[in-house]
Design an enzyme around this catalytic site. Structure first.
Site, PDB file in Angstrom:
ATOM      1  N   SER A 103       0.829  -1.193   0.000  1.00  0.00           N
ATOM      2  CA  SER A 103       0.000   0.000   0.000  1.00  0.00           C
ATOM      3  C   SER A 103       0.870   1.251   0.000  1.00  0.00           C
ATOM      4  CB  SER A 103      -0.905  -0.006   1.234  1.00  0.00           C
ATOM      5  OG  SER A 103      -1.726   1.136   1.251  1.00  0.00           O
ATOM      6  N   GLY A 104       0.588   2.160  -0.946  1.00  0.00           N
ATOM      7  CA  GLY A 104       1.360   3.384  -1.061  1.00  0.00           C
ATOM      8  C   GLY A 104       2.511   3.314  -2.031  1.00  0.00           C
ATOM      9  N   THR A 137      -2.106   2.305  -7.916  1.00  0.00           N
ATOM     10  CA  THR A 137      -3.259   2.971  -8.522  1.00  0.00           C
ATOM     11  C   THR A 137      -2.824   3.963  -9.586  1.00  0.00           C
ATOM     12  OG1 THR A 137      -4.555   2.708  -6.488  1.00  0.00           O
ATOM     13  CG2 THR A 137      -5.257   4.413  -8.022  1.00  0.00           C
ATOM     14  N   ASN A 194      -1.071   5.394   2.836  1.00  0.00           N
ATOM     15  CA  ASN A 194      -1.307   5.881   1.481  1.00  0.00           C
ATOM     16  C   ASN A 194      -2.514   6.816   1.489  1.00  0.00           C
ATOM     17  OD1 ASN A 194      -1.511   6.245  -1.249  1.00  0.00           O
ATOM     18  ND2 ASN A 194      -2.045   4.141  -1.739  1.00  0.00           N
ATOM     19  N   SER A 248      -5.436   4.957  -1.127  1.00  0.00           N
ATOM     20  CA  SER A 248      -5.329   3.504  -1.083  1.00  0.00           C
ATOM     21  C   SER A 248      -6.591   2.847  -1.625  1.00  0.00           C
ATOM     22  CB  SER A 248      -5.083   3.034   0.358  1.00  0.00           C
ATOM     23  OG  SER A 248      -5.058   1.620   0.429  1.00  0.00           O
ATOM     24  N   SER A 249      -6.416   1.905  -2.552  1.00  0.00           N
ATOM     25  CA  SER A 249      -7.560   1.162  -3.092  1.00  0.00           C
ATOM     26  C   SER A 249      -8.050   0.178  -2.043  1.00  0.00           C
ATOM     27  CB  SER A 249      -7.158   0.415  -4.374  1.00  0.00           C
ATOM     28  OG  SER A 249      -6.770   1.315  -5.377  1.00  0.00           O
ATOM     29  N   GLY A 279      -2.175  -4.196  -1.877  1.00  0.00           N
ATOM     30  CA  GLY A 279      -0.884  -4.790  -1.579  1.00  0.00           C
ATOM     31  C   GLY A 279      -0.911  -5.590  -0.292  1.00  0.00           C
ATOM     32  N   GLU A 291      -0.639  -6.586   3.384  1.00  0.00           N
ATOM     33  CA  GLU A 291      -0.894  -5.741   4.545  1.00  0.00           C
ATOM     34  C   GLU A 291      -0.550  -6.463   5.842  1.00  0.00           C
ATOM     35  OE1 GLU A 291      -4.461  -2.876   2.804  1.00  0.00           O
ATOM     36  OE2 GLU A 291      -4.888  -4.277   4.431  1.00  0.00           O
TER      37      GLU A 291
END
Length: 903
Positions: A144-145, A149, A200, A203-204, A420, A422
């Site tokens: 994440s981050g 995206t 992020n 973040s999705s 991603g 986690e």
């Protein structure tokens, strides 16, 4: 000359599992090859492919990435994958339309600097360049981050640009290009599915696989979106120090006063489910979301219904419950009329559904007051189910808007953007599903590259010391295996009609799964949990609440209430949902993990039928600071996804392979005696010995001839390229010499021909010179009308036209030595002859004719030719003649007569 074409389909190896052995300090002094490599740090940023790094160690790879990041180079090849470092700041020139066109029009995009557009173009050319096109998938992975995206957004923008179709689609009396609609789906999906987290800002919180549909001409004609596991619990329970979905903050900050009044959302009102509302992000752009809705065909009335539903969800979050003194009485609740009014449901029925549970006793129904905790749970459940169904409706609407008819497209390029890996302080069912998805993608990476490479080595008879690798199959067996796994035990516990007990469930897990080395327990922990050893590291999962989340119960009275809503969209969503699942009442028949597992398996089936292209996104620092590179953060991610091992084995093996058919015309299938292979080995041996003397063992380490392919190292490719350049240089020099010699000979021959023709013209002109009176007295024979029209000159003092019979310079002039006359040229053939030979303008004019009788002693000027001359030539040699000579020089040939324009 034979050109060698190489197939860059190297199979880098992925070694799974984070290395937990202690690292030497990244700042420690290095010795040997490592020290030699790092001495010239000024050149480290020039390594655009990490397989060229020697030696391949975590330190050398890290140093190269850091050096490239410091000079603002964010993309680097790592064998078959692309490593992308997030700059955490806009780099507009890196993704401009000019850059897209540059990579799209390049003969060999891989010769350019590493870029995400190279991956995109390679996938596009794979579809376009094959007789039977194979669907492509671009898998964007990373934590994440890391920039997944943004990378997916760039890929969609690239294809919407280079694969744009000139065709248009009609919708609601407007004509819009399909690529614009595809791009407009992004802002809506991100507004409703992304959120600001600790790692992020964008973040999705769901996974998506976008299929860009191409027709037979490889033009973009449509798209479809598949989504996975929306984190709907965020609606009612945002994690600490994180935000809810973007759309709520966009409404708060972008609404007009009139909209606020309609949404019962006065300025200054605070909402329990909107933490960190004072934080302003780039994603808080309400106008952009609304504009995208308009472009996709969501009209103003439908938008109004959507935002009233969202406002109703926010108002639900402000409804609080307090316990009654008598447990048999209903819980007290705060004012909830705003929520009921916005959701367009009766306020009394909403109160009842939130505070009263309906129990089935045979055919009778029993109403039982709910305790305070259950009331809050039912409120949260109502908000989550509304938001989840609204999100699903939006995805369906987007697909209906941008998806092309099946008859219009035949292939697709898929872009996969998933959450991603986690690992938080507290991890629950959401993190288990997310990390399970990453395990599946990691397995796909290994299966596609590592196993495929080793199997190809065996089939081609390659003498290769096979790499021992540890894949993540045992971890996947632990999570999803049959007959016993975490998922199967979780589903079994969820389907039992009883209240779940965390300690009992933990004991069951320990008993059934103790044989798998990927799971462990901390017996001294106060909170029941289990630990899974993933490929990227160990993660502790909290058991408390996991079973209830897996059940995802939706009380039937809540669904019935929403079906009575006067909001047309809300009524439609839940009426259609009930029609789709007529037996799905009470506790969900399909659990969360079962539904997610089925959708993920469907995705994996699609990926296995496509040619994948992997992009690994790396997060340079945990705080999302621009152009800040923290070595410890990056090295952990490199180890987690096995980049270092991938580079090492790709460089040590034979990452490049070329078919034998590219080297010789002979077909491999007809080469029963192995003649083709022998010739290839002979050719490669000559190249190696010509460059430098190598023994046979060295040959095998640089190149190996298989049954149908040649396997080469990068060093061998460089050697072949150097030899090819030398041969091409010699051939080019020989061709240039031959061409220049041919041009010189041709020029000399034409000059000779021009000289001979000029001499001939002069001779004929001198023989025809006579007095002017001879011209008047001479009888002019009857002329053919066609010849008379196309080949004649009309003089002012002669009634009959004087014929020019194909004679380039055959002009009849007046008898006076110097006279001003009017020249009328008729006929296209004669006109062009005059213009080409005498350089006259194409209009009527007056000319002064001067003869050379005073300087050369001529008695008269030129008269009509009596004979005819026939010449055969492809291109007139008169082009080489001197048509405008200097009067001071000794002039010969037909240029003795000079015509000058008089003003």
């Amino acid at each position: 000359m034979n050109y060698i074409q190489f197939e860059y389909c190297g199979a880098p190896v992925q070694i799974h599992g984070r290395v937990h052995s202690p690292h030497p300090s990244l700042n420690d002094s290095l010795e040997g090859e490592l020290q030699d490599f790092l001495t010239d740090e000024d050149q480290l940023h020039t390594y655009d492919d990490l397989t060229k790094v020697n030696p391949v160690t975590p330190t050398t790879v890290l140093k190269c990435l850091q050096a490239r990041y410091s000079v603002k180079v964010f993309y680097t090849h790592a064998g078959c994958t692309l490593v992308a470092l997030n700059p955490f700041q806009p780099i507009p020139d890196l993704y401009s339309l000019d850059v897209m066109k540059e990579y799209h029009c390049a003969p060999q995009p891989k010769e350019f600097k590493p870029h995400i557009f190279i991956v995109a173009e390679e996938a596009y050319r794979n579809v376009r360049g094959q007789l039977e096109p194979v669907n492509q998938s671009l898998v964007v992975s990373g934590e994440s981050g890391a920039g997944k995206t943004w990378t997916s957004r760039c890929l969609m923008k690239y294809y919407a640009t280079v694969a744009a179709s000139s065709s248009v689609v009609k919708s609601q009396n407007t004509v819009e290009r399909i690529e614009r609609r595809v791009l407009d789906s992004n802002p809506i999906m991100e507004a409703f599915g992304n959120a600001c987290t600790l790692r992020n800002n964008n973040s999705s919180r769901f996974g998506k696989y976008i299929q860009l549909q191409l027709d037979r001409c490889q033009l973009l004609v449509g798209a479809s979106v598949q989504t996975y596991l929306l984190e709907k619990t965020r609606v009612a329970c945002p994690p600490d120090n994180e935000r809810n979905f973007h759309i709520f903050y966009q409404m708060m900050k972008g609404a007009t006063d009139e909209q606020r009044k309609e949404w019962k959302m006065p300025r200054g009102q605070r909402f329990t489910w909107l933490p960190k509302s004072e934080k302003t992000l780039e994603e808080d752009c309400f106008h952009e979301t609304v504009e995208a809705m308009v472009h996709l065909g969501i009209n103003a009335e439908r938008q109004r219904q959507i935002f009233r539903i969202l406002a109703g969800i926010l108002q639900l979050g402000n409804v609080n419950f307090s316990s009654s003194a008598d447990e048999s009485q209903l819980c007290n609740l705060d004012e909830q009329s705003k929520a009921a009014e916005l959701l367009c449901v009766p306020a009394e029925e909403l109160q009842t559904c939130l505070r009263v549970r309906t129990l089935k006793a045979g055919k009778q129904s029993v109403l039982k007051p709910c305790p305070q905790a259950e009331c809050s749970m039912r409120r949260d459940c109502l908000a989550k189910v509304i938001y989840a169904q609204l999100f699903e409706w939006l995805v369906t609407f987007i697909n209906n808007s941008i998806c092309a008819d099946e008859s219009m497209w035949c292939n697709f390029i898929g872009v996969l953007d998933v959450y991603g890996f986690e690992c938080f302080h507290i991890n629950n069912l959401e993190q288990l599903c997310i990390n399970y998805a990453n395990e599946k993608l990691q397995q796909h990476f290994v299966a596609h590259y590592l196993r495929a490479q080793q199997e190809e080595y065996v089939s081609e008879g390659l003498q290769w010391s096979f790499v021992k690798y540890q894949d993540n199959q045992s971890c996947l067996d632990l999570i999803e295996g049959s007959p016993v796994s975490v998922f199967s035990l979780l589903n079994e516990e969820s389907r039992l009609n009883r209240v779940s007990d965390t300690k009992t469930f933990r004991t069951r897990l320990e008993k059934e799964l103790c044989g798998n080395a990927n799971i462990s327990w901390d017996k001294f922990s106060k909170e029941p949990h289990f630990t899974v050893a993933h490929y990227a590291g160990k993660v502790n999962y909290q058991i408390q609440g996991m079973v209830e989340k897996n059940k995802d119960p939706v009380p039937p009275e809540l669904i019935s209430l929403l079906q009575k809503s006067d909001n047309p969209l809300l009524h439609q969503i839940f009426t259609d949902k009930e029609t789709e699942n007529p037996t799905n009442k009470g506790l969900s028949k399909v659990t969360v993990v079962s539904k997610f597992k089925n959708s993920l398996e469907s995705l994996m089936r699609i990926l296995h039928t496509t040619t994948p292209h992997y992009t690994r996104c790396i997060k340079p620092n945990p705080d999302c600071k621009p152009l800040t590179f923290q070595k410890e953060e990056v090295i952990m991610q490199l180890e987690a996804c096995g980049i270092v091992e991938t580079i090492h084995i790709s460089a040590a093996g034979f990452p490049i392979r070329a078919s034998l058919q590219f080297l010789f015309v002979l077909d491999v299938e007809t080469d029963s005696n192995g003649i083709l292979r022998q010739e290839v080995e002979k050719l490669l041996s000559v190249v190696l010995h010509k460059a430098f003397d190598l023994d046979s063992e060295k040959h095998n380490s640089w190149v190996h001839c298989g049954r149908t392919k040649v396997f080469l190292t990068q060093s061998m490719v460089n050697l072949l390229e150097d030899q090819r350049k030398k041969i091409l240089s010699r051939c080019a020099f020989s061709i240039q010499c031959c061409w220049l010699r041919y041009q010189q000979r041709r020029r000399h021959a034409r000059q000779q021909a021009a000289t001979l023709i000029q001499a001939l013209l002069k001779s004929l002109a001198e023989a025809e010179l006579d007095d002017a009176k001879d011209l008047v007295e001479e009888d002019v024979s009857a002329l053919n009308p066609v010849i008379r029209e196309r080949g004649s000159v009309q003089l002012a003092n002669i009634q009959e036209p004087v014929t020019v019979r194909g004679w380039p310079m055959g002009l009849a002039l007046a008898s006076a030595p110097s006279i001003t006359m009017s020249l009328t040229a008729t006929g296209f053939q004669k006109m062009m002859s005059v213009m080409a030979s005498l350089n006259l303008p194409s209009r009527r004019a007056e000319y002064k004719v001067e003869t050379n009788q005073y300087t050369k002693g001529l008695a008269s000027i030129r008269a009509q030719p009596k004979g005819s001359v026939k010449m055969h030539y492809q291109r007139s040699p008169l082009l080489y003649a001197d048509r405008q000579p200097d009067m001071k020089t000794d002039v010969t040939g037909f240029n003795e007569i000079l015509l000058e324009k008089t003003l």
